[in-house]
Design a protein around this motif. Structure first.
Motif, short mmCIF file in Angstrom:
data_model
loop_
_atom_site.label_atom_id
_atom_site.label_comp_id
_atom_site.label_asym_id
_atom_site.label_seq_id
_atom_site.Cartn_x
_atom_site.Cartn_y
_atom_site.Cartn_z
N LYS A 2 0.84 -1.20 0.00
CA LYS A 2 0.00 0.00 0.00
C LYS A 2 0.87 1.24 0.00
CE LYS A 2 -4.02 -2.03 2.30
NZ LYS A 2 -4.81 -2.05 1.06
N LEU A 3 0.50 2.22 -0.82
CA LEU A 3 1.15 3.52 -0.85
C LEU A 3 0.20 4.54 -0.24
CD1 LEU A 3 2.54 3.32 -4.49
CD2 LEU A 3 3.93 3.39 -2.42
N VAL A 4 0.73 5.36 0.67
CA VAL A 4 -0.10 6.32 1.40
C VAL A 4 0.39 7.73 1.08
CG1 VAL A 4 -0.92 7.08 3.65
CG2 VAL A 4 -0.46 4.64 3.23
N ALA A 5 -0.53 8.56 0.56
CA ALA A 5 -0.18 9.95 0.23
C ALA A 5 -1.08 10.89 1.01
CB ALA A 5 -0.34 10.18 -1.27
N ASP A 6 -0.48 11.82 1.72
CA ASP A 6 -1.24 12.87 2.41
C ASP A 6 -1.24 14.11 1.54
OD1 ASP A 6 -1.98 11.51 4.82
OD2 ASP A 6 0.13 11.62 5.44
N VAL A 7 -2.43 14.60 1.21
CA VAL A 7 -2.59 15.71 0.27
C VAL A 7 -3.48 16.76 0.91
CG1 VAL A 7 -3.37 16.34 -2.05
CG2 VAL A 7 -2.46 14.06 -1.64
N LEU A 8 -3.09 18.04 0.78
CA LEU A 8 -3.96 19.10 1.26
C LEU A 8 -5.29 19.04 0.53
CD1 LEU A 8 -1.49 22.11 1.53
CD2 LEU A 8 -2.63 20.93 3.41
N ALA A 9 -6.36 19.27 1.22
CA ALA A 9 -7.69 19.16 0.61
C ALA A 9 -7.85 20.09 -0.59
CB ALA A 9 -8.76 19.47 1.66
N GLU A 10 -7.16 21.22 -0.54
CA GLU A 10 -7.28 22.17 -1.65
C GLU A 10 -6.45 21.78 -2.87
OE1 GLU A 10 -4.82 25.88 -0.49
OE2 GLU A 10 -5.21 24.77 1.37
N ASN A 11 -5.60 20.75 -2.73
CA ASN A 11 -4.73 20.34 -3.83
C ASN A 11 -5.48 19.34 -4.72
OD1 ASN A 11 -2.64 19.75 -5.55
ND2 ASN A 11 -1.21 19.11 -3.96
N ARG A 12 -6.47 19.87 -5.42
CA ARG A 12 -7.32 19.01 -6.23
C ARG A 12 -6.56 18.38 -7.40
NH1 ARG A 12 -12.51 19.08 -4.96
NH2 ARG A 12 -13.30 20.71 -3.59
#
Length: 868
Positions: A125-135
């Motif tokens: 599994k690869l896990v990416a944390d992305v800012l909600a605004e980074n559509r």
């Protein structure tokens, strides 16, 4: 990945993806400095750049625990992506792109490569944390093609990606690769402007001929002759260098001496040229590969697609582009033609009408694979014809051709059918699976129509580019001459086509005509009678294709008869082809005509087989059989550690390796003297079998004894073998005698170029004598294995021949599928023979196995988009 791969971007540009190096630190800091505040914030979740610079120091410093790739574009580092394993099968994923390359698809490419690398290192599994605004990033991750979930928490989006390969991922990668290939070749095949570098006033020169061909062909964009010693050539203003022309140049044709090509290529890179056609020879084909490699390096760095060197050029009939030094002007048609040979191309173009022609020459860059991608969607191309001397990336060819062939027929003539080399001391499979057999297996699985000669290619291309595909094998033969029609009927039977009796009353003809099938209207029949007969058989539901056989000058004569044939064939939903004895060509632009009946039937048979392949449902993806791959790799590593140049596994090692893949192998006890053989026989059970170890082909030296009923028989047999075979005998194995069944051989080879090849055939001592074999390129699942088995002439023996009980074909198919996976997982397995596999109503058991290992590099994943 070694030093990385060149990759095509969404707009057709070229970037490079490679592993991160410690000396990238300065370039990474420059990337941070070029990034906008917005980009730095979206990536690092903080304002300013201090965090970003610290990150670059960390990933290039000692003790970095992650895996990172970088992307370069026009020799500048513009992207970095990483995953950091967490120890629980998951890994954190992150990426930073230069603002200048946003929207080009490089981010998606980087993530594809990172995901493949992570899966190869055991990440699930690869896990990416992305800012909600980074559509933008959340959309890229969503559309990657991998199964994923998204959760919002504290204003951030956590995307969890399943690293397993799925059919959807394969399809998405294939679609993105296809779009990028088309974009990159548009610049070469449909240019808006062309420069001819090396244009000369000398009418006999290559550069002058190329310039004249462009002008005469009617190319409607700017044409720039480049010659530092001329002000005007062929009525056009000449320029000293491509750097001096007044407008942009999409395509440059290079016809300067070999020693100047590299300098010219650098000028083209500086000028922003998109495509290069190097007509000049004197490179790899002349023993000078270094210069060719350097030219390609410059092209890749500048995003230039290169055709050649050592080629004739390019023709796009529909764009009125003749960027070649051909002595003829090709006729506009519906065939896309690739040739690696200039001489063959010239012969083809005199007889074949083309939509496009590309002479790939040395194939330093653009190859048949690229052109298959381009012509798949080209509305002016209905048939693709290839004359090749080599495959650059054969497995990729198979994948692309298998997709393209569902839309358009692909014809192939490949030179070099011989040259298997000395295989006398190798396995049955290696002796049978020559490189040419590998080509046959490769193209057959892809639906490619492989032909033996250029003449057959022309015949088949004319039919497929002018007529619909046949719906079946039933042929009506209509004509005015009984002899050639009988020859046509014989040819149909030999090719597996049928000539059925026609319905009574279908044909209205004179009293002395034969109206069965073939329909012989006699030499007195005029053009109207022939046309009426053609119309009648075309309308019959009992017929799938019509061959008209006409011997001139009888009846109404050649011209009137040709017109009648063309008129009767117009609008037909079934293929209509003609044999006008002594005349090759195309009648009225849409009916292919052949000088002899056998030509016509050969072409029709190819069309029938292709139509049948295309009508088959697409294969359903099956999960490969379960396997203990790590244990199998350890067995191979241990053997190569002892024999770095490779060698044969011992019977015990080979058995352990097969059992890692669930292959049913009969128990075998290794022994090294007569007393041990007798003891082993008592242990495994009697009657017993004794087989020598050492010689590759045991039966040839009397090294197999069957049905030994007592331990004493086994002892005597061992002593006899030892005395006769001598030092070549390194021992023996003892097995229990199995019940009688059908003896089958299952084998495989791994070629450095082609990869693995699986073989199934009649086994035992008849394996070489009868040569009843079938081949496939992995992956081979159980369903494909069943098809492979049914191709064998001996297949009836497995299905209950003459009242015998049917054998367990499913068990045999399972063994084949397991061997297919083994060969794909272990490229170091260079040769493998399971001979025989005894197939009974109760199963399929391998009783003898030979496996040879040799050093080999694992091929790149087919999921990695890359230029070869």
């Amino acid at each position: 990945m070694l030093d990385g791969y060149d990759v095509l971007l969404r707009d057709g540009g070229i970037a490079r993806i490679r592993p991160l190096r410690q000396d990238d630190r300065e370039a990474l800091h420059e990337l941070v400095d070029r990034s906008s505040d917005r980009s730095a914030y979206l990536r690092f979740f903080t304002g300013g750049r201090a965090t970003a610079h610290a990150y670059m120091d960390r990933i290039t410093g000692p003790g970095y625990a992650g895996h990172a790739l970088v992307g370069t574009f026009r020799d500048q580092l513009v992207a970095v992506a990483e995953y950091i394993p967490s120890g629980d099968g998951s890994a954190d994923l992150a990426i930073l792109l230069d603002d200048a390359v946003h929207g080009l698809g490089l981010g998606t490419l980087m993530l594809e490569h990172v995901a493949v690398d992570a899966a190869a290192h055991g990440v699930r599994k690869l896990v990416a944390d992305v800012l909600a605004e980074n559509r933008t990033m959340s959309n890229v991750l969503r559309d990657l093609g991998m199964d994923s979930t998204q959760e919002y928490a504290d204003g951030n989006l956590r995307v969890v990606i399943d690293a397993r390969v799925t059919p959807r991922l394969r399809a998405e990668i294939e679609a993105r690769d296809h779009a990028a290939e088309r974009a990159s070749l548009d610049r070469v095949l449909v240019p808006r402007s062309v420069a001819v570098i090396g244009a000369s006033r000398d009418p006999s020169s290559v550069g002058h001929t190329a310039l004249r061909n462009l002008i005469a062909g009617g190319f409607d964009g700017p044409v720039y002759p480049i010659n530092p010693s001329a002000d005007e050539i062929a009525g056009l203003i000449a320029y000293p260098s491509v750097l001096d022309v007044p407008g942009p140049v999409d395509l440059a044709i290079v016809a300067v001496p070999a020693q100047h090509v590299l300098r010219v290529t650098r000028d083209c890179a500086e000028a922003g040229v998109s495509g290069l056609i190097v007509l000049t020879s004197g490179f790899a084909e002349a023993g000078q590969p270094g210069a060719e490699v350097e030219i390609l390096r410059v092209c890749r760095g500048a995003g230039i697609r290169l055709i050649g060197p050592n080629c004739l050029g390019v023709v796009n009939s529909h764009a009125r582009l003749n960027a070649s030094f051909l002595p003829i002007t090709p006729t506009e048609g519906r065939v896309g033609l690739v040739s690696q040979s200039g001489a063959v191309a010239a012969a083809l173009l005199e007889r074949l009408d083309v939509s496009m022609f590309v002479s790939v020459g040395n194939k330093a860059d653009v190859s048949g694979n690229d052109l298959l991608e381009y012509w798949e969607d080209d509305e002016n191309t209905d048939v693709i014809a290839l004359y090749l001397e080599s495959f650059g990336n054969p497995r990729k060819f198979a994948r692309i051709a298998g997709r393209v062939g569902r839309k358009k027929p692909i014809l192939l003539v490949k030179s070099g059918r011989t040259g298997a080399g000395d295989r006398a001391v190798r396995s049955h499979t290696a002796a049978a699976a020559t490189p040419d057999v590998a080509v046959d297996a490769l193209v057959r699985a892809s639906g490619v129509i492989r032909l033996d000669s250029v003449h057959e290619l022309i015949d088949t291309a004319r039919l497929l580019s002018t007529q619909p595909l046949p719906a079946g094998r039933r042929v009506a033969i209509v004509g005015n001459s009984g002899g050639p029609e009988a020859m046509a009927a014989d040819a149909c039977e030999a090719a597996g086509l049928s000539v059925p009796e026609l319905p009574a009353g279908l044909i209205k003809a004179r009293g002395n005509a034969a109206v069965g099938n073939p329909v012989d209207l006699t030499a007195d029949a005029d053009a109207g009678e022939l046309g009426a007969a053609i119309t009648a058989v075309v309308g019959s539901p009992e017929i799938d294709a019509v061959l008209v056989v006409y011997t001139p000058p009888f009846g109404s004569g050649l011209e009137e008869t040709r017109k009648a044939i063309a008129a009767a064939a117009t609008g037909s939903a079934k293929p209509v082809l003609a044999c006008v004895v002594g005349h090759d060509g195309v009648i009225e632009g849409h009916v292919p005509s052949y000088a002899f009946p056998e030509q016509a039937i050969k072409a029709l048979a190819q069309a029938v087989r292709y139509a049948e392949w295309r009508a088959r449902p697409l294969p359903v993806h099956e999960e490969p059989p379960a396997a203990d791959v790590e244990s199998a790799k350890a067995i191979v590593r241990d053997r190569l550690r002892e024999e770095p140049d490779g060698g044969w596994l011992s019977p015990a090692e080979a058995t352990r390796l097969l059992r890692c893949y669930g292959v049913d192998v009969a128990e075998a006890v290794p022994v090294h003297d007569a007393d041990a053989a007798a003891e082993a026989a008592a242990r495994v059970g009697l009657p017993a079998v004794l087989k020598v170890t050492g010689p590759v082909h045991k039966s040839d030296v009397g090294g197999v004894r069957l049905g030994l009923r007592t331990a004493e028989d086994v002892r005597d047999a061992y002593q006899d073998m030892s005395a006769r075979i001598g030092a070549e005998m390194t021992g023996a194995i003892v097995q229990r005698m199995l019940p009688a069944g059908v003896e089958i051989i299952v084998g495989g080879v791994n070629y450095p170029t082609f990869g693995p090849l699986v073989m199934v055939g009649m086994g035992g001592v008849t394996a070489d004598l009868l040569a009843d074999r079938a081949f496939r390129v992995p992956p081979v699942d159980a369903a494909t294995a069943r098809e492979l088995i049914d191709e064998l002439r001996c297949a009836p023996l497995l299905h209950g021949y003459r009242g015998s009980a049917p054998a367990d074909v499913e068990a045999l198919a399972g063994q084949v599928a397991r061997i297919s996976r083994l060969l794909e997982d272990l490229p170091q397995v260079s040769e493998l023979d399971l001979n025989p596999v005894i197939v009974t109503p109760d199963g399929a058991t391998t009783v003898d196995v030979r496996i040879r290992v040799a050093p080999a590099q694992a091929p790149p994943s087919p999921l990695l988009r890359r230029l070869r």
